[in-house]
Design an enzyme around this catalytic site. Structure first.
Site, PDB file in Angstrom:
ATOM      1  CB  SER A 108      -0.968   0.008   1.189  1.00 27.31           C
ATOM      2  OG  SER A 108      -2.081  -0.816   0.924  1.00 27.31           O
ATOM      3  CE  LYS A 117      -4.720   1.810  -0.883  1.00 29.64           C
ATOM      4  NZ  LYS A 117      -4.028   0.548  -0.588  1.00 29.64           N
ATOM      5  CB  SER A 165      -4.701   1.613   3.506  1.00 28.63           C
ATOM      6  OG  SER A 165      -3.758   1.206   2.533  1.00 28.63           O
TER       7      SER A 165
END
Length: 431
Positions: free
Chosen positions: A55, A58, A115
């Site tokens: 993640s 992101k 997230s």
């Protein structure tokens, strides 16, 4: 015939390169600690080894979103569609059905706090036409920023063998976020978000317990292990850290805290046994602590956390790719975990708002009062600002946190903090 053969050869070369990235990437341990002020790599282990970003991906999706907002291609309150592709993503997610919409602001906050994979995919579909095309856009932008070994294939960080990065490249990205979008970067300090009647809690537990940390992102997939990119300001010094391949979330967080304690010089002042977590910066507007980045900004920096307004970045990619400094590291300090004991405002709050601007933590009450007085004097255009001093416990010793209250909303608090940062005063927005 020759054209067809050449095309096939080119495709095979691309495929072999992709497979090579996939085979090389593994959940191996790596870390990278970088001092922005001195342009020094403080610590580095396996920092150029390929791994999957999870993640942390992101961060780039958010970078591309902030860029689109800055260029006015999209707006904060604009609706974006939850595509079937986005709705199909596995948790963590908002869970909005396909065909419904969320705003750009909701998508940004969901990526930072929760997230949310569906929010990231929806933004990728929206900005790129398809998530696959957005991945190509992300990779091109990564190269322009100096992320030489990173390949993005999706917007969320969900498993893809060809989606790879390095600890060093993630540090480059964290620095770019702070440099190019200082106002938007402050959103990374959010602990929670409200989404359609529900309160969603953030995942970055280390940021909530390590003084001076204001970002940036955590990540996990089985192929990568537990990753984290962190940014901390201590005594006016901005330090970026990346840890990849942790065995557990707690082990990853503890490793990051230990690295920061070891390699950030111990300039924090002892106050009745407590350590100052965030103190007014010692630099003046004439002698700022500039941010350093892998590539020079396209335009002159207007404001940076930890520096005066209008000061350009000084480091080049060579600084970030230098060897770690060989100096003797300072004595290890245990990670701090302050527990707020009581709240003692020194004046009534002007408004019942949840948004605050934190100036310092773990200092004496007299220092807190002095710092608040100075901060208020610098905020002449914010008439509703009121002082707030909180008693807190650091390692069993009482100290105080200095904050400003009375802000009507997050945007107002963010503007106030930006003004203070431009005048060489450390701060960040909290809720």
């Amino acid at each position: 015939m020759m054209f067809r053969i050449s095309k096939i050869v080119a495709c095979l070369l691309v495929l072999s390169a992709t497979l090579a990235f996939g085979r090389a990437a593994q959940a191996g341990y790596a870390h990278f600690i970088y001092d922005v002020k001195t342009n020094q790599v403080l610590a580095s282990e396996n920092a150029n080894e390929l791994n999957h970003p999870a993640s942390l991906t992101k961060m780039m999706t958010l970078y591309m979103t902030f860029e689109a907002l800055k260029e006015r291609r999209i707006a904060w309150d604009q609706d974006i569609l939850i595509t079937p592709n986005a709705a199909s993503k596995i948790p963590s997610k908002l869970g909005v059905p396909a065909g419904r919409t969320i705003t750009v602001r909701e998508a940004v906050e969901a990526m930072i706090v929760r997230s949310a994979n569906d929010a990231a995919a929806a933004m990728g579909d929206f900005l790129g036409g398809t998530e696959e095309q957005f991945g190509q856009m992300m990779t091109r932008r990564a190269r322009q920023l100096g992320m030489s070994r990173t390949v993005f294939r999706n917007a969320s960080g969900l498993p893809d063998d060809a989606q790879v990065t390095t600890a060093r490249d993630m540090a480059v990205l964290a620095l770019a976020l702070i440099r190019d979008f200082p106002r938007e970067y402050q959103l990374f300090s959010m602990r929670n978000m409200e989404f359609r009647g529900k309160r969603l809690r953030g995942h970055n537990n280390l940021m909530y317990r390590y003084p001076g940390m204001d970002g940036v992102k955590t990540g996990y997939i089985k192929a990568s292990g537990f990753n984290i990119a962190s940014a901390v300001t201590i005594d006016g010094r901005r330090v970026i850290g990346v840890v990849m391949g942790g065995k557990t979330a707690r082990a990853r967080d503890d490793r990051m805290a230990a690295l920061l304690d070891q390699y950030v010089p111990s300039n924090r002042l002892s106050v009745d046994g407590a350590l100052v977590a965030a103190q007014e910066q010692k630099q003046t507007a004439e002698q700022p602590a500039p941010l350093a980045f892998a590539t020079a900004p396209r335009k002159q920096i207007t404001m940076n956390p930890g520096s005066a307004a209008g000061q350009p970045a000084r480091a080049s990619i060579a600084n970030l790719y230098a060897a770690p400094s060989q100096g003797v590291p300072p004595k290890n300090l245990p990670p701090q975990n302050p527990q707020v004991a009581a709240v003692a405002p020194v004046a009534p709050q002007a408004q019942d708002s949840l948004w605050r601007v934190q100036i310092a933590a773990g200092i004496t009450k007299a220092s807190a009062v002095n710092m608040i007085d100075k901060a208020i004097s610098l905020l002449s255009g914010f008439n509703s600002v009121s002082p707030l001093i909180e008693a807190a416990t650091y390692n069993g010793k009482q100290a105080y946190n200095a904050r400003l209250a009375g802000f009507a909303d997050r945007e107002t608090a963010t503007r106030a903090c930006t003004v203070l940062q431009a005048k060489s005063m450390n701060c960040f927005v909290v809720r």
